[in-house]
Scaffold this active site. Structure first.
Site, mmCIF file in Angstrom:
data_model
loop_
_atom_site.group_PDB
_atom_site.id
_atom_site.type_symbol
_atom_site.label_atom_id
_atom_site.label_comp_id
_atom_site.label_asym_id
_atom_site.label_seq_id
_atom_site.Cartn_x
_atom_site.Cartn_y
_atom_site.Cartn_z
ATOM 1 C CG ASP A 184 47.570 39.175 66.726
ATOM 2 O OD1 ASP A 184 47.524 38.608 67.843
ATOM 3 O OD2 ASP A 184 48.533 39.079 65.962
ATOM 4 C CG ASP A 223 48.048 36.152 71.037
ATOM 5 O OD1 ASP A 223 47.603 37.155 70.457
ATOM 6 O OD2 ASP A 223 48.565 35.196 70.436
#
Length: 508
Positions: free
Chosen positions: A111, A330
């Protein structure tokens, strides 16, 4: 053995550094009349015998110098990658980390939209006990690790947690605690611990060696939202953000890894890919500056083009400001999201370009298309144009998702979603897959290049002294590493310089 060459064909001659030195010496003998024999003298006469422990001592000094030279350059750290972007299969990419003494393995989601590494603790409330990903679920227990220690409220590292989370202190036990809330509404809370992370480092010619470092990470005692579901459950989340408690920042500050990382996520088949701490080297890389002083990886998106035609969207819709979130990279987001003002012009341009070849339809609120072809190649190419002249070229499969079929025709839907009222654009795995993405934190830039992520890659790491090393990483191929090539070129340049100086000396 006789060798013949066809006329007109170029011939590439490779001269090793050793052969080049021999040529230089021969040139010097011919040009300058140097002695044709060189005398080698022993450092110690033959009658001067050394004890074995003395020889070991001399070798140890040399080894110490070698290790000092090697340690001045941070190592490339290699992580295995599993998972896929496909939301109908997995919808996330994850890796494996080893924590504690003795080390235990934990599967954690990759992440780039958050900072801290955290794993579920043995006392976790709401944590799933099994996973639909067919991976074992592990729980970290600080008391079972001989190298674990709790982070107190007075520890300077506790204050770094405020950059990444709502951190606080428990008055009863003086523990540094945290709370994270994610964009999908899920959340976790727990406390910080310090323990060893065990790393697969690549040194020299792609030889792996094990290393370890003490880092601070989260021990989750509570989870909410999607984190409690077992269908895609993992042991935690590996935050690759920029703040002080990110693993990247911690390892870089210790000189163990460079202040850069790269990934290359496989988009088809079984997924997987490459994740390294270091910069993947690829000739076709393009870079755009990071917007400074942001909690995420914000980029300056200037425009969107469809089939070479720039859409009429005010660039301010992509800007990072007090009221707008800007454009974010992201890897923790499965799809991609466009700011509200940009979504409709984007979808309309796609629809108009294929209106003669497909049948548009709305399925579950998404813009979809019914096509008879097995692949979406009739759809246009999209270009996301960033500051610095860097463009990210999207193939149809980088913005479309195949859902099902109707009467033998395939249904493809726009994978980009609309975000209302937040002024934010998020580029997730749908866009990031099948390309190298480099996060150069030291240079405050992000780069990318389309790439077959099942292939091997070359990785660069730069020390604080500015010296670069190149190694093969990821799925190691049989090709020679850039590191060898670089050093051979340096040797040949030095040889050429020596030859030039020898000639000057002869005639001066």
């Amino acid at each position: 053995m006789r060798t013949s060459f066809l006329a007109g064909n170029p011939v590439n001659l490779t001269i090793s550094a050793t052969v080049a030195v021999a040529i230089v010496l021969l040139q010097a003998f011919v040009l300058c009349g140097f002695p044709t024999t060189l005398t080698l003298e022993r450092a110690f006469p033959t009658n001067h015998l050394l004890e074995l422990n003395q020889l070991r001592y001399r070798d140890s000094l040399r080894h110490h110098r070698i290790l000092q030279q090697q340690s001045s350059v941070a190592s490339v750290v290699d992580f295995p990658v599993q998972g896929t972007y496909d939301p109908y299969r997995v919808g996330l990419y994850f890796t494996r980390v080893q924590l504690g003494s003795p080390p235990k393995e934990y599967y954690v989601q990759i992440d780039t939209g958050s900072d801290v590494l955290w794993v579920s603790c043995n006392s976790c409330n709401g944590c799933p006990r099994s996973s639909g990903l067919q991976i074992p679920i592990q729980f970290y227990d600080p008391s079972s690790s001989s190298t674990a220690s709790l982070i107190s409220c007075s520890d300077q590292r506790c204050s770094l947690g405020t950059q990444s989370s709502d951190s606080g202190c428990s008055g009863s036990n003086n523990q540094c605690s945290y709370t994270f809330q994610y964009g999908d509404g899920s959340g976790t809370s727990g406390y910080y611990v310090s323990d060893l992370i065990h790393l697969d480092t690549i040194v020299g010619d792609s030889t792996s060696s094990n290393a370890s470092a003490s880092i601070v990470f989260g021990c989750s005692t509570s989870q909410t939202g999607d984190l409690t579901k077992s269908d895609r459950a993992v042991d935690g989340i590996f935050g690759f953000g920029q703040q002080g408690l990110s693993v990247i920042a911690q390892l870089s500050s210790q000189g163990i890894a460079p202040d850069a990382f790269s990934h290359c996520l496989v988009g088809n088949g079984g997924g997987g890919g490459i994740l390294v701490l270091g910069q993947i080297v690829e000739p076709n890389m393009v870079y755009t500056p990071l917007i400074p002083s942001q909690p995420h990886y914000n980029l300056n998106l200037l425009s969107i083009s469809v089939n070479g035609q720039t859409l009429s969207i005010d660039p301010a819709m992509f800007a990072t400001s007090g009221s707008r979130g800007g454009t974010i990279i992201d890897s923790g987001t499965t799809l991609a999201y466009l700011a509200e003002e940009a979504y409709d012009p984007f979808v309309n341009a796609i629809t108009q370009s294929v209106s003669q070849s497909v049948q548009p339809l709305i399925s579950k609120g998404n813009q979809c298309y019914l096509i008879t072809a097995s692949t979406p190649e009739i759809f246009p190419t999209v270009s996301l144009n960033f500051a610095g002249g860097a463009s990210m070229i999207l193939r149809p499969q980088d913005y479309l998702l195949q859902q099902n079929s109707v009467g033998g025709a395939a249904v493809w839907c726009i994978g980009f979603q609309k975000i209302r009222g937040q002024g934010i654009t998020i580029l997730g795995d749908l866009v990031l897959k099948d390309r190298i993405v480099v996060y150069d934190l030291g240079g405050q830039r992000i780069g990318w290049a389309n790439y077959d992520c099942t292939s091997s890659v070359n990785v660069s790491t730069t020390s604080s002294g500015g010296r670069s090393e190149y190694v093969n990483a990821g799925q190691i191929g049989g090709s020679r590493s850039l590191r060898n090539t670089r050093y051979e070129l340096i040797s040949i340049v030095v040889v050429a310089l020596v030859l030039q100086l020898s000639v000057i000396a002869c005639f001066s």
